[in-house]
Design a protein around this motif. Structure first.
Motif: not given
Lengths: 360, 360
Positions: A1, A35, A50, A91, A93, A141, B48-50, B76, B139, B141
């Motif tokens: 990330m 995260c 999303t 989030t 992107n 998202t 949460v991560s993306t 991810n 992408s 997430t």
């Protein structure tokens, strides 16, 4: 990330900080770490949705970056609204053909402005190269929450006898898109020659206020979050109209194994309230036909469409967004259109398809 | 979220169903509705991560779609691992220049295979057109959880005197990338002519097993989720090495206001254990230099790098992934490289940058 850490920090870091504080009980760690860490309050369910917007497909290359930022979040939050959930965070992107600082400044401004309005902090994201010839691609998202007792409005929960409602004025966004194509002299690319002159006549006499509303509906939609929350006590099935009324309603009738009867008279009356002088125009009938098609087929509206028992009719009429009762559910299947009390016709099963050319 | 509903349902719906059941206590509603609905267990935090992968930037157009699917999720999940969180589910945004059924079949196979392995169901997503000339963009997430007492390993929590650890064999993925470029006769595009012949000599004598490990590290990495979970009791700061050891370690030392001393001897010894015969090669010194650079500068490794008090040294050595103690933290700033016990040198502050050309 952490790819392009500086880019994220520079454009999305500072405004988030103030946002983060407004949600500090929930967002323990925001952007800048591997995260985000969220603390979901007790007895709440988490909602996730999303969506992606692609340059040249969902927005024009020359569109205002700030409005693109706004809309990217709005169409995601609309999915939360359609579930009766309130936002927790999102989030982002971003995939870009290169680093265009001016575009990023404006984009982040519009995005974070709307995020602040809806109390929805940016909690994570990354920025990558789209390759030199690539299009800008924006994926968002959203996370939301609602009390455990409210598990969202399942589209399979509509009952025969339910009223069918929509919020706001669905169809405006499609009208806004036609105006955009007219402004670009590209209207002819997207309809048959026989329809073109009719469409041009319509757009040439469109009242200024209606034109402004349509453009705003296209460029700066607002998710119906407050309405969605209010509907928790009333709605059975609920969807947002991102793919067009017939298409989205199709998901409800299919999942609920029911038939929807949609009154074209009510939709015509909606447009006539917006544009009272239309009744005097000698092209009234053909213009109304186009406007009704905008409502039925047009995508990109972020209004809600839901079913509810008739016993809630009076309460629902008082909710924000001037809900419009456009029909009802019955046994059977498919989406049917009724007019002048006559026998109804099955609506064409066409919904908004970004892979297809815009056909009108 | 419903654009291209059929596409999602066809390629990602059925395999999810069985996945969904394995997590049915958490995933109340999965893909196919406006939002996924998750029930986060009591006393758990949500992580949460993306991340985005772009064709031509993060993977080659001709790469196996199934391996692309696998890797998209792995990089991810690696962010969750770096926070000591375990997966709850993920969302997917696919932006494609057109509908290539064969590609989608293989991509979804690899993606969902790995999702199943890590018990991480697909809970939402959308598929959009990237425009005819656009690149494929993926992408993802991920959502994860960890007990409330564990708020993730903050990179600002490293202490002077902490040991510095890495899992696995960082640098393998960069070596794998060099092999890929060699296979494509494109090695010369990415390094100076003086380095090219050295690099070619190295690759020509690389043992078959090392070559296979490097290719696998590049194409099919596995997130260190179990290790991350085990580290909850030990680690202070932790990151994954997606951007290269020096770059990612730079985030820890900057946030913790400390200096990292990294032993080049330990890293050299790591490569020699992998490739014992190298010691007899008359180019040993220059080859080792390249391999150590792979470790220091190479991105795309999904190993963990963490700091921990020396009192945990024995326990950490027994954890999975053969952790390697590569140095320590001290007062000061920057990442320093020590060799043969000599005075150390400040590492160049270069990390993996997908916008820049690969420089080696």
């Amino acid at each position: 990330m952490l790819v392009e850490f500086d880019l994220i920090q520079r454009h999305f870091g500072l405004p988030f900080y103030s946002l983060g504080q407004s949600n500090s009980a929930t967002v323990l760690t925001g952007i800048g770490d591997d995260c985000a860490v969220l603390k979901i309050p007790l007895n709440q369910l988490t909602f996730v949705s999303t969506d992606t917007l692609v340059e040249g497909v969902h927005f024009f290359k020359e569109d205002s970056p700030s409005l693109i930022g706004w809309k990217s979040l709005a169409c995601n939050l609309s999915d939360l609204a359609a579930c009766g959930a309130m936002p927790l965070g999102f989030t982002l992107n971003l995939s870009l053909p290169g680093v265009d600082e001016n575009w990023l400044i404006e984009f982040s401004k519009g995005l974070l402005w709307y995020a602040k309005q809806e109390n929805c902090p940016l909690v994570g994201g990354d920025t990558t190269s789209a390759g030199l010839n690539g299009n800008k691609t924006i994926s968002i998202t959203v996370l939301g929450q609602a009390p455990s007792g409210h598990g969202g409005f399942h589209r399979s929960l509509a009952n025969a006898g339910d009223d069918l409602w929509v919020s706001g004025r669905p169809g405006l966004a499609r009208l806004g898109l036609l105006i955009e194509y007219q402004n670009r002299d590209q209207l002819g690319l997207f309809c048959s020659p026989s329809k073109l002159s009719e469409l041009q006549s319509l757009l040439s006499v469109l009242p200024v206020e209606l034109r402004a509303c349509a453009t705003q509906a296209l460029q700066q939609p607002e998710a119906r979050l407050v309405l969605g929350k209010s509907l928790r006590s009333f709605a059975k099935a609920c969807v947002d109209l991102s793919d067009g009324l017939i298409g989205d309603l199709g998901h409800i009738v299919q999942s609920s194994a029911l038939r929807a009867n949609v009154s074209l008279d009510v939709i015509q009356a909606m447009w006539l309230r917006f544009w009272p002088d239309l009744a005097q125009n000698h092209n009234c009938e053909s213009f109304l036909k186009i406007l009704v098609e905008c409502t039925l087929q047009g995508g990109d509206d972020y209004e809600l469409c839901w079913t509810a028992s008739p016993i809630h009719r009076n309460l629902i009429q008082k909710l924000e967004s001037s809900p419009l009762r456009i029909g009802s559910l019955a046994s059977g299947q498919g989406v049917w259109l009724t007019q002048n009390g006559h026998e109804s016709t099955l609506a064409p099963s066409h919904s908004y398809n970004h892979f297809a050319e815009l056909t009108f």
